[in-house]
Design a protein around this motif. Structure first.
Motif, short mmCIF file in Angstrom:
data_model
loop_
_atom_site.label_atom_id
_atom_site.label_comp_id
_atom_site.label_asym_id
_atom_site.label_seq_id
_atom_site.Cartn_x
_atom_site.Cartn_y
_atom_site.Cartn_z
N THR A 70 5.55 5.60 -2.46
CA THR A 70 4.15 6.01 -2.59
C THR A 70 3.25 4.86 -2.15
O THR A 70 3.51 3.72 -2.51
N VAL A 71 2.23 5.21 -1.38
CA VAL A 71 1.27 4.18 -0.94
C VAL A 71 -0.03 4.39 -1.73
O VAL A 71 -0.68 5.42 -1.60
N VAL A 72 -0.36 3.42 -2.56
CA VAL A 72 -1.61 3.44 -3.32
C VAL A 72 -2.44 2.24 -2.87
O VAL A 72 -2.15 1.11 -3.24
N PRO A 73 -3.47 2.47 -2.03
CA PRO A 73 -4.23 1.34 -1.47
C PRO A 73 -4.99 0.55 -2.54
O PRO A 73 -5.43 1.13 -3.54
N ASP A 74 -5.14 -0.74 -2.30
CA ASP A 74 -5.89 -1.61 -3.22
C ASP A 74 -7.35 -1.19 -3.33
O ASP A 74 -8.03 -1.50 -4.31
N GLU A 75 -7.86 -0.49 -2.30
CA GLU A 75 -9.28 -0.10 -2.31
C GLU A 75 -9.60 0.96 -3.36
O GLU A 75 -10.76 1.13 -3.73
N LEU A 76 -8.59 1.68 -3.84
CA LEU A 76 -8.85 2.77 -4.78
C LEU A 76 -9.26 2.24 -6.15
O LEU A 76 -8.50 1.50 -6.78
#
Ligand SMILES: *Cc1c(COP(=O)(O)O)cnc(C)c1O
Length: 209
Positions: A70-76
């Motif tokens: 899963t890719v959870v971006p730091d920007e979220l």
């Protein structure tokens, strides 16, 4: 699978609304159409609103053994979501078994990449075979281009169609109603088999439809 323009509209909407898109990229290895991105992060602004789910299931044949990421971006949410996800994974999940990790690693070796590609090309050929046959029979269908499945309209109840294929043609597929109420009246065929068996299944289907 959406085109870049369609995805951009969703990304802009999500950013306006403060919503999060969960993007299922299970078929990314099957995408061939120009203008259809393999990752939502190809779209500007997606890092602020999207989470992407990736799987080895369709790319490298892990459907039974299972592995994904899963890719959870730091920007979220200013990095909060990535931290929450890491916390969840490390406390609620015992981790992917070592043998599966080594298999996933092998899928990224030069040899693994070329074998996966060969495999996917073969499945794509099967999908085309099914799709062409349905065209010939005048049966509405979609998919098979950027995915290993063909979604077709059966012109009857999904389960009646299932029974008919099973008992009269000895061919098994997936009733669309299993995917939710809007799937009723539809059916899913898979390209995951040999070319010979796919061709044989099509011949049998043609005889009973
Ligand atoms: C197969 C499939 C998945 C499942 O991935 P797993 O890693 O096997 O759980 C997800 N989404 C779609 C659309 C699929 O066809």
């Amino acid at each position: 699978m959406f085109t870049s323009a369609q995805l951009k509209a969703w990304v802009d909407y999500a950013n306006d609304m403060g919503a999060v898109i969960i993007f299922d990229a299970a078929y990314e290895a099957f995408v061939t159409q120009p203008g259809v991105p393999r990752s939502i992060f190809a779209i500007e602004g997606a890092r602020n609103c999207a989470i992407e789910l990736c799987s080895f299931s369709k790319t490298a044949g892990f459907t039974g053994t299972r592995c994904g990421y899963t890719v959870v971006p730091d920007e979220l949410l200013g990095g909060k979501l990535a931290k929450m996800w890491a916390r969840r994974q490390s406390t609620k999940f015992n981790g992917t078994s070592y043998i599966q990790q080594r298999m996933a690693e092998a899928a990224y070796s030069d040899e693994g990449i070329s074998q996966c590609r060969e495999n996917i090309d073969a499945y794509r050929k099967n999908a085309k075979l099914i799709s062409d046959a349905l065209d010939e029979m005048g049966i509405y269908h979609t998919g098979g281009v950027n995915s290993p499945y063909i979604w077709l309209k059966c012109g009857m109840d999904s389960w009646d169609f299932f029974d008919r294929l099973l008992t009269q043609a000895n061919v098994v597929g997936t009733p669309g109603s299993g995917f939710g109420k809007n799937g009723e009246g539809f059916f899913r065929l898979t390209a995951f088999n040999t070319y010979e068996k796919t061709a044989e299944a099509i011949e049998r289907i043609k005889k009973v439809l």
